[in-house]
Design a protein around this motif. Structure first.
Motif, PDB file in Angstrom:
ATOM      1  N   SER A 180       0.809  -1.115  -0.157  1.00 51.87           N
ATOM      2  CA  SER A 180      -0.267   0.031  -0.103  1.00 51.87           C
ATOM      3  C   SER A 180       0.798   1.209   0.184  1.00 51.87           C
ATOM      4  CB  SER A 180      -1.049  -0.003   1.304  1.00 51.87           C
ATOM      5  OG  SER A 180      -1.555   1.183   1.199  1.00 51.87           O
ATOM      6  N   ASP A 181       0.566   2.207  -0.885  1.00 48.66           N
ATOM      7  CA  ASP A 181       1.248   3.261  -0.861  1.00 48.66           C
ATOM      8  C   ASP A 181       0.686   4.643   0.143  1.00 48.66           C
ATOM      9  OD1 ASP A 181       2.866   2.805  -2.949  1.00 48.66           O
ATOM     10  OD2 ASP A 181       1.081   3.189  -4.407  1.00 48.66           O
ATOM     11  N   HIS A 182      -0.111   4.093   1.062  1.00 50.01           N
ATOM     12  CA  HIS A 182      -0.938   4.941   1.995  1.00 50.01           C
ATOM     13  C   HIS A 182      -0.308   4.755   3.321  1.00 50.01           C
ATOM     14  CE1 HIS A 182      -3.354   6.110  -1.359  1.00 50.01           C
ATOM     15  NE2 HIS A 182      -3.370   4.623  -1.789  1.00 50.01           N
ATOM     16  N   TRP A 183      -1.021   5.183   4.454  1.00 55.45           N
ATOM     17  CA  TRP A 183      -0.895   4.839   5.691  1.00 55.45           C
ATOM     18  C   TRP A 183      -1.902   4.344   6.476  1.00 55.45           C
ATOM     19  CZ3 TRP A 183       3.697   3.803   7.896  1.00 55.45           C
ATOM     20  CH2 TRP A 183       3.905   3.738   9.273  1.00 55.45           C
ATOM     21  N   PRO A 184      -1.733   3.267   7.310  1.00 57.68           N
ATOM     22  CA  PRO A 184      -3.095   2.509   7.675  1.00 57.68           C
ATOM     23  C   PRO A 184      -3.662   3.521   8.791  1.00 57.68           C
ATOM     24  CG  PRO A 184      -1.138   1.548   8.388  1.00 57.68           C
ATOM     25  CD  PRO A 184      -0.540   2.310   7.638  1.00 57.68           C
ATOM     26  N   GLU A 207       9.547  10.105   5.485  1.00 61.32           N
ATOM     27  CA  GLU A 207      10.058   9.086   4.476  1.00 61.32           C
ATOM     28  C   GLU A 207       9.296   7.756   4.697  1.00 61.32           C
ATOM     29  OE1 GLU A 207      14.196   8.526   5.187  1.00 61.32           O
ATOM     30  OE2 GLU A 207      14.765  10.322   4.134  1.00 61.32           O
ATOM     31  N   ILE A 208       9.049   7.622   6.060  1.00 60.45           N
ATOM     32  CA  ILE A 208       8.100   6.200   6.423  1.00 60.45           C
ATOM     33  C   ILE A 208       6.809   6.455   5.788  1.00 60.45           C
ATOM     34  CG2 ILE A 208       7.241   5.081   8.396  1.00 60.45           C
ATOM     35  CD1 ILE A 208       9.828   5.408   9.825  1.00 60.45           C
ATOM     36  N   LEU A 209       6.075   7.657   5.965  1.00 61.46           N
ATOM     37  CA  LEU A 209       4.689   7.640   5.526  1.00 61.46           C
ATOM     38  C   LEU A 209       4.533   7.659   4.038  1.00 61.46           C
ATOM     39  CD1 LEU A 209       3.660  10.625   7.958  1.00 61.46           C
ATOM     40  CD2 LEU A 209       3.159   8.120   8.216  1.00 61.46           C
ATOM     41  N   SER A 210       5.467   8.401   3.422  1.00 60.99           N
ATOM     42  CA  SER A 210       5.707   8.218   2.005  1.00 60.99           C
ATOM     43  C   SER A 210       6.008   6.789   1.317  1.00 60.99           C
ATOM     44  CB  SER A 210       6.710   9.212   1.333  1.00 60.99           C
ATOM     45  OG  SER A 210       7.937   8.809   1.758  1.00 60.99           O
ATOM     46  N   PHE A 232       5.216  -3.294   8.704  1.00 62.60           N
ATOM     47  CA  PHE A 232       5.974  -2.294   8.726  1.00 62.60           C
ATOM     48  C   PHE A 232       7.527  -2.526   8.402  1.00 62.60           C
ATOM     49  CE2 PHE A 232       1.947  -1.277  11.289  1.00 62.60           C
ATOM     50  CZ  PHE A 232       1.323  -0.157  10.420  1.00 62.60           C
ATOM     51  N   SER A 233       7.492  -3.612   7.736  1.00 65.10           N
ATOM     52  CA  SER A 233       9.109  -3.771   7.456  1.00 65.10           C
ATOM     53  C   SER A 233       9.831  -2.846   6.959  1.00 65.10           C
ATOM     54  CB  SER A 233       9.159  -5.105   6.446  1.00 65.10           C
ATOM     55  OG  SER A 233      10.683  -5.600   6.454  1.00 65.10           O
ATOM     56  N   GLN A 234       9.252  -2.176   5.817  1.00 67.61           N
ATOM     57  CA  GLN A 234      10.117  -1.004   5.424  1.00 67.61           C
ATOM     58  C   GLN A 234      10.288   0.114   6.235  1.00 67.61           C
ATOM     59  OE1 GLN A 234       8.208   0.903   1.934  1.00 67.61           O
ATOM     60  NE2 GLN A 234      10.087   1.109   0.889  1.00 67.61           N
ATOM     61  N   ALA A 235       9.365   0.485   6.880  1.00 72.16           N
ATOM     62  CA  ALA A 235       9.443   1.542   7.965  1.00 72.16           C
ATOM     63  C   ALA A 235      10.188   1.191   9.114  1.00 72.16           C
ATOM     64  CB  ALA A 235       7.864   1.830   8.776  1.00 72.16           C
ATOM     65  N   GLU A 236      10.336   0.057   9.511  1.00 69.05           N
ATOM     66  CA  GLU A 236      11.199  -0.699  10.576  1.00 69.05           C
ATOM     67  C   GLU A 236      12.597  -0.510  10.101  1.00 69.05           C
ATOM     68  OE1 GLU A 236       9.671  -4.259  11.081  1.00 69.05           O
ATOM     69  OE2 GLU A 236       7.977  -3.698  12.549  1.00 69.05           O
ATOM     70  N   GLN A 237      13.030  -0.981   8.884  1.00 68.79           N
ATOM     71  CA  GLN A 237      14.108  -0.566   8.129  1.00 68.79           C
ATOM     72  C   GLN A 237      14.801   0.773   8.248  1.00 68.79           C
ATOM     73  OE1 GLN A 237      14.468   0.113   4.027  1.00 68.79           O
ATOM     74  NE2 GLN A 237      16.351   1.455   4.859  1.00 68.79           N
ATOM     75  N   LYS A 238      13.784   1.715   7.870  1.00 62.44           N
ATOM     76  CA  LYS A 238      14.156   3.205   7.944  1.00 62.44           C
ATOM     77  C   LYS A 238      14.427   3.698   9.362  1.00 62.44           C
ATOM     78  CE  LYS A 238      11.624   4.491   4.035  1.00 62.44           C
ATOM     79  NZ  LYS A 238      12.696   4.621   2.958  1.00 62.44           N
TER      80      LYS A 238
END
Length: 383
Positions: A180-184, A207-210, A232-238
């Motif tokens: 998803s390109d959005h934020w839950p 960056e995380i939200l985008s 939230f794997s991508q967010a956690e990486q950031k």
């Protein structure tokens, strides 16, 4: 300088050698990011986008670090609200709507709103109450067969992933999912919490939200075949990228301690490194007075360890983005919880010397303890 500060500095130097120096970790991440961009267009005939995840993406090169990937069809779009459907073009895009009502926090159903040309998605569809949903269970099984057609016959299902061995004691975990390109909606309070606690900073939050999030095929319990987990794997990486090096090494030290000491007993080996990462996130954000410097490394580790003990005692490990999602809800309960708490409390009773139980950590502490002994002896002789 007190004894713990000296031990911390020696441990910091030792972990830089085992886990990586700031420069080494930065280069590993840059190489990973570059390889991902270069290889993206050609992966499996452009059928899937992919993102490397897990400890290797974060910058670790521990012996047991697995190769973790998330893969998804790029033309499939997950929306959080029906109004967001206007952002996509149908039939070029396959749109799925999240439905989180009456589900445990952190989980959702996926309602298919437009047709899909992806065979694995189409054959995963289930009709219920005049709506079409995508079954996470069937989806996992379909992509397991997908791997088999590409010659990976040893793959087995492990949670939301298809797992197979690539080297001795090293597995490849492929999580076929949706993006998803959005934020839950359920994670919106996290944004305000970051502003109040000032970690991570606003640039990282943006960056995380985008970057959005992923939906992986696993339910809150095995029988819930229509449930998917919000990832939230991508967010956690950031978030890991945003850590200073002392924070990163504390996380690495905790991972090593988990592997070498906490999980060495079969009856209590129920904790995973994801729990450890979540705990470090909470300590960084909540304890704003904690100084994350080399001379304070062991103090920071001890704060993280104490939080782990508290969470096991209460049976609650809140997800960092959706705290209502208790990640201990299924695994850390009953007699298992009691055994684990007793084990952790026994380690806590030994004090920071419990780190000596790890074969990988012991040499660095032993050097520091020897240095302290020699220094005391020298001071006494000089006196």
């Amino acid at each position: 300088m007190n004894h713990i500060a000296r031990l911390s500095e020696v441990m910091y130097v030792g972990l830089c050698r085992r886990v990586g120096s700031p420069t080494e970790v930065r280069i590993r991440r840059e190489v990973n990011d570059t390889m991902e961009v270069v290889s993206q267009p050609v992966y499996i005939m452009k059928r899937l986008d992919r993102m490397k995840s897990g400890s290797k993406r974060e910058g670790f090169r521990l012996i047991t670090s697995d190769s973790d990937w998330m893969l998804w069809p790029p033309d499939h779009k997950v929306i959080c609200d029906i109004s967001q459907i206007n952002l996509y073009r149908i039939p070029q895009h396959t749109v799925m709507l999240m439905e989180c009502d009456d589900l445990p926090p952190g989980f959702t159903r996926l309602s298919l709103l437009s047709q899909s040309n992806n065979a694995e998605t189409v054959s995963s569809c289930v009709v219920m109450n005049d709506s079409t949903y995508i079954s996470s269970t069937i989806f996992r099984e379909n992509y397991l067969r997908f791997l088999n057609t590409y010659g990976i016959s040893t793959a087995v299902l492990h949670g939301p992933c298809s797992t197979y061995s690539i080297l001795q004691d090293v597995d490849a975990d492929n999580a076929f999912c949706f993006k998803s390109d959005h934020w839950p909606t359920s994670a919106i309070p996290w944004i305000q919490r970051c502003r109040e606690r000032r970690w991570p900073n606003q640039t990282v939050v943006s960056e995380i939200l985008s970057g959005g999030f992923h939906i992986v095929p696993i339910g809150s319990t095995p029988e819930n075949k229509l449930e998917w987990r919000i990832s939230f794997s991508q967010a956690e990486q950031k978030l890991v990228y945003s850590m200073n090096h002392c924070q990163f090494l504390c996380y690495g030290l905790f991972k090593v301690f988990l592997k070498d000491v906490i999980n060495c007993q079969p009856n209590t080996s129920i904790l995973c490194s994801y729990f450890i990462k979540t705990i470090v996130f909470w300590v960084i954000q909540k304890n704003t007075s904690l100084s994350w410097t080399p001379e304070n490394l062991l103090t920071c580790f001890w704060e993280s360890f104490k939080l782990l003990i508290y969470m096991v005692h209460t049976g609650e490990c809140p997800n960092f983005f959706i705290p209502q999602n208790n990640m201990f809800r299924v695994k850390v309960t009953g007699s298992v919880q009691i055994l684990l708490f007793n084990q952790l409390y026994d380690l806590y009773s030994k004090g920071i010397s419990c780190l000596l139980l790890s074969e990988k950590i012991r040499p660095y502490l032993s050097i520091a303890i020897l240095y302290k002994t020699l220094r005391v002896q020298t001071d006494e002789n000089n006196f």
